[in-house]
Write a protein that holds these residues in place. Structure first.
Motif, PDB file in Angstrom:
ATOM      1  N   CYS A   1     -33.138   2.145  20.956  1.00  0.00           N
ATOM      2  CA  CYS A   1     -31.971   1.838  20.117  1.00  0.00           C
ATOM      3  C   CYS A   1     -31.672   2.988  19.161  1.00  0.00           C
ATOM      4  O   CYS A   1     -30.510   3.192  18.769  1.00  0.00           O
ATOM      5  CB  CYS A   1     -32.197   0.550  19.339  1.00  0.00           C
ATOM      6  N   ARG A   2     -32.700   3.730  18.778  1.00  0.00           N
ATOM      7  CA  ARG A   2     -32.503   4.879  17.896  1.00  0.00           C
ATOM      8  C   ARG A   2     -31.594   5.909  18.564  1.00  0.00           C
ATOM      9  O   ARG A   2     -30.751   6.520  17.915  1.00  0.00           O
ATOM     10  CB  ARG A   2     -33.846   5.518  17.557  1.00  0.00           C
TER      11      ARG A   2
ATOM     12  N   GLN B   1     -23.670   7.120  20.354  1.00  0.00           N
ATOM     13  CA  GLN B   1     -22.345   6.558  20.113  1.00  0.00           C
ATOM     14  C   GLN B   1     -21.674   7.210  18.921  1.00  0.00           C
ATOM     15  O   GLN B   1     -20.462   7.453  18.927  1.00  0.00           O
ATOM     16  CB  GLN B   1     -22.450   5.039  19.897  1.00  0.00           C
ATOM     17  N   HIS B   2     -22.463   7.500  17.896  1.00  0.00           N
ATOM     18  CA  HIS B   2     -21.923   8.173  16.716  1.00  0.00           C
ATOM     19  C   HIS B   2     -21.326   9.535  17.079  1.00  0.00           C
ATOM     20  O   HIS B   2     -20.217   9.884  16.649  1.00  0.00           O
ATOM     21  CB  HIS B   2     -23.044   8.339  15.680  1.00  0.00           C
TER      22      HIS B   2
ATOM     23  N   GLN C   1     -29.420   5.259  21.114  1.00  0.00           N
ATOM     24  CA  GLN C   1     -28.099   4.715  21.422  1.00  0.00           C
ATOM     25  C   GLN C   1     -27.134   4.833  20.245  1.00  0.00           C
ATOM     26  O   GLN C   1     -25.970   5.192  20.421  1.00  0.00           O
ATOM     27  CB  GLN C   1     -28.226   3.248  21.854  1.00  0.00           C
ATOM     28  N   SER C   2     -27.629   4.530  19.043  1.00  0.00           N
ATOM     29  CA  SER C   2     -26.743   4.581  17.878  1.00  0.00           C
ATOM     30  C   SER C   2     -26.285   6.004  17.608  1.00  0.00           C
ATOM     31  O   SER C   2     -25.131   6.243  17.222  1.00  0.00           O
ATOM     32  CB  SER C   2     -27.440   4.002  16.651  1.00  0.00           C
ATOM     33  N   VAL C   3     -27.162   6.975  17.832  1.00  0.00           N
ATOM     34  CA  VAL C   3     -26.801   8.379  17.616  1.00  0.00           C
ATOM     35  C   VAL C   3     -25.833   8.865  18.685  1.00  0.00           C
ATOM     36  O   VAL C   3     -24.839   9.550  18.399  1.00  0.00           O
ATOM     37  CB  VAL C   3     -28.071   9.252  17.578  1.00  0.00           C
TER      38      VAL C   3
ATOM     39  N   ALA D   1     -31.430   7.907  11.289  1.00  0.00           N
ATOM     40  CA  ALA D   1     -31.665   6.843  12.259  1.00  0.00           C
ATOM     41  C   ALA D   1     -33.124   6.434  12.312  1.00  0.00           C
ATOM     42  O   ALA D   1     -33.468   5.515  13.017  1.00  0.00           O
ATOM     43  CB  ALA D   1     -31.213   7.304  13.655  1.00  0.00           C
TER      44      ALA D   1
END
Length: 424
Positions: A402-403, A409-410, A405-407, A423
């Motif tokens: 998940c760490r 997408q950002h 994925q958020s980056v 993150a």
């Protein structure tokens, strides 16, 4: 569906800590619904004879890996730049064919530099992940010298990639703190800790008594038993920084308190001959067993014989900054872990809670810590349970991705000028 192209030094079917971490990341990302592929550089070798070649792309364990073909030659420096160029050209071809949304390069810096060229050419966000500083790894492997021209050049290349990437990950706080100390923004650097694929680990299998008999280990020790056990074990590569010479040196003292103690060393590497020579000259020679390298698919049988997994890494810049994978795998298998108190181990193991830490570079301290553990078998079940819970909570790849994925997408949303908001 987000498409991520991982740029790698080498990959499966080769087996190493590097390839196992890569497999875990890609399989976990697949399971989370992402479309992932890998591409390796010229340093990936195909076949049992380690020759370049093989298919331009291959599927292994449900994962697609593209290969960079050919060779690079010339004097030092020129050879590496030609290697980077060939790698970047191979990445270009995969980008044209597959159209990834993000490039995720993994150390060493040669991978990062090739990815940086391709990312700029195609205007794709670049994430760079540092698993170790390779100049320090060379020192630890006795193939480099701290402060040498090559050491400084490798460090400079790493800095260049960190500066040019859109976001950076390290595997632990030690590496991240070192980069921040070099002047890089803490907000650009996240942490993706070493982890395990918990789906691969269930209840430990039964002890392989037939293998124990062949190795001369004898019966499994139990509380109050005499004459047998504990079996202390190490499974991995025999590099100098692993400190196996200190573990061998600890055996005579350990056997004064635990007369039946055995040491099982599974693997091989640059220190193999020296360690065997040291063991043969030891007063505890009859209790030290070398198996040589064993196939990966039978490693579990050797784990089943070991009461305490020992990781006596020597204190160095490498071992203080980098967290190893093996102790986490051992804890995930419900094993008791004892390790030296270097920085990388301190990030993984809580002394007396999830394992035991002993003073690095001190055979007497190793012996006493192992003897104390053996004397307190009644506490082992709780220690195993706490260690397993720690791995499940903090080092399970199903959660850790998940760490990323958020980056991803950002950066996709903001474009290649995106900067990583913390993150870790």
């Amino acid at each position: 569906m987000t498409r991520v192209l991982h740029i790698l030094d080498h990959s499966l079917p080769l087996q190493s800590g590097y390839t196992f971490r890569t497999r875990a990341i890609l399989k976990s990302q697949q399971a989370a619904g992402m479309d992932v592929r890998g591409i390796t550089g010229l340093r990936h070798h195909a076949g049992p004879d380690n020759r370049h070649g093989g298919p331009a792309a291959e599927e292994i364990d449900g994962l697609t890996f593209h290969r960079t073909t050919g060779t690079s030659s010339g004097p030092a420096g020129m050879r590496e730049w030609r290697e980077i160029t060939r790698f970047a050209e191979a990445i270009d071809r995969v980008i044209d064919q597959w159209r990834p949304d993000v490039l995720h390069a993994h150390s060493p810096a040669l991978c990062g530099l090739a990815a940086m060229r391709a990312a700029r050419k195609h205007t794709i966000p670049l994430v760079y992940e540092i698993r170790a500083f390779w100049e320090d790894a060379a020192v630890g492997n006795l193939t480099g010298r701290e402060g040498s021209l090559k050491y400084r050049a490798t460090r400079a290349l790493e800095n260049r990639v960190v500066a040019g990437a859109d976001a950076v990950f390290t595997i632990c706080h030690g590496l991240r703190d070192d980069l921040v100390g070099r002047g890089f923004s803490a907000g650009k650097i996240g942490i993706s800790p070493n982890g395990v694929d918990m789906a691969l680990f269930g209840d430990p299998g039964p002890r392989d008594d037939a293998l124990a008999q062949r190795l001369g280990i004898g019966a499994l020790a139990g509380p109050g038993s005499t004459g047998f056990g504990p079996v202390i074990g190490f499974i991995g590569s025999f590099y100098d920084y692993e400190g196996l010479d200190d573990l061998i040196a600890a055996m005579p003292r350990l056997r004064t308190r635990q007369p039946g103690a055995k040491l099982l060393l599974v693997g091989g590497g640059p220190m193999d001959a020296a360690l065997r020579q040291q063991a043969a000259a030891s007063p505890a020679a009859d209790a030290i067993i070398f198996t040589g390298r064993v196939p990966h698919d039978v490693v579990d049988s050797y784990y089943s014989l070991i009461d305490i997994l020992a990781y006596p890494r020597k204190q160095s810049r490498l071992t203080d900054l980098v967290t190893p994978l093996k102790p986490l795998e051992a804890m995930a298998q419900g094993r008791i872990v004892a390790a030296s108190d270097v920085g990388g181990h301190k990030e993984l193991i809580s002394d007396g809670v999830t394992g035991t830490l002993f003073v690095a570079d001190d055979p007497a301290a190793i012996a006493d810590a192992l003897a104390d553990l053996a004397d307190n078998r009644a506490d082992w079940d709780q220690m195993r349970a706490r260690a397993l819970a720690h791995v499940q909570t903090h080092h399970d790849w199903a959660r850790n991705i998940c760490r990323y994925q958020s980056v991803y997408q950002h950066l996709i949303d903001r474009g290649t000028d995106g900067i990583l908001s913390r993150a870790a």
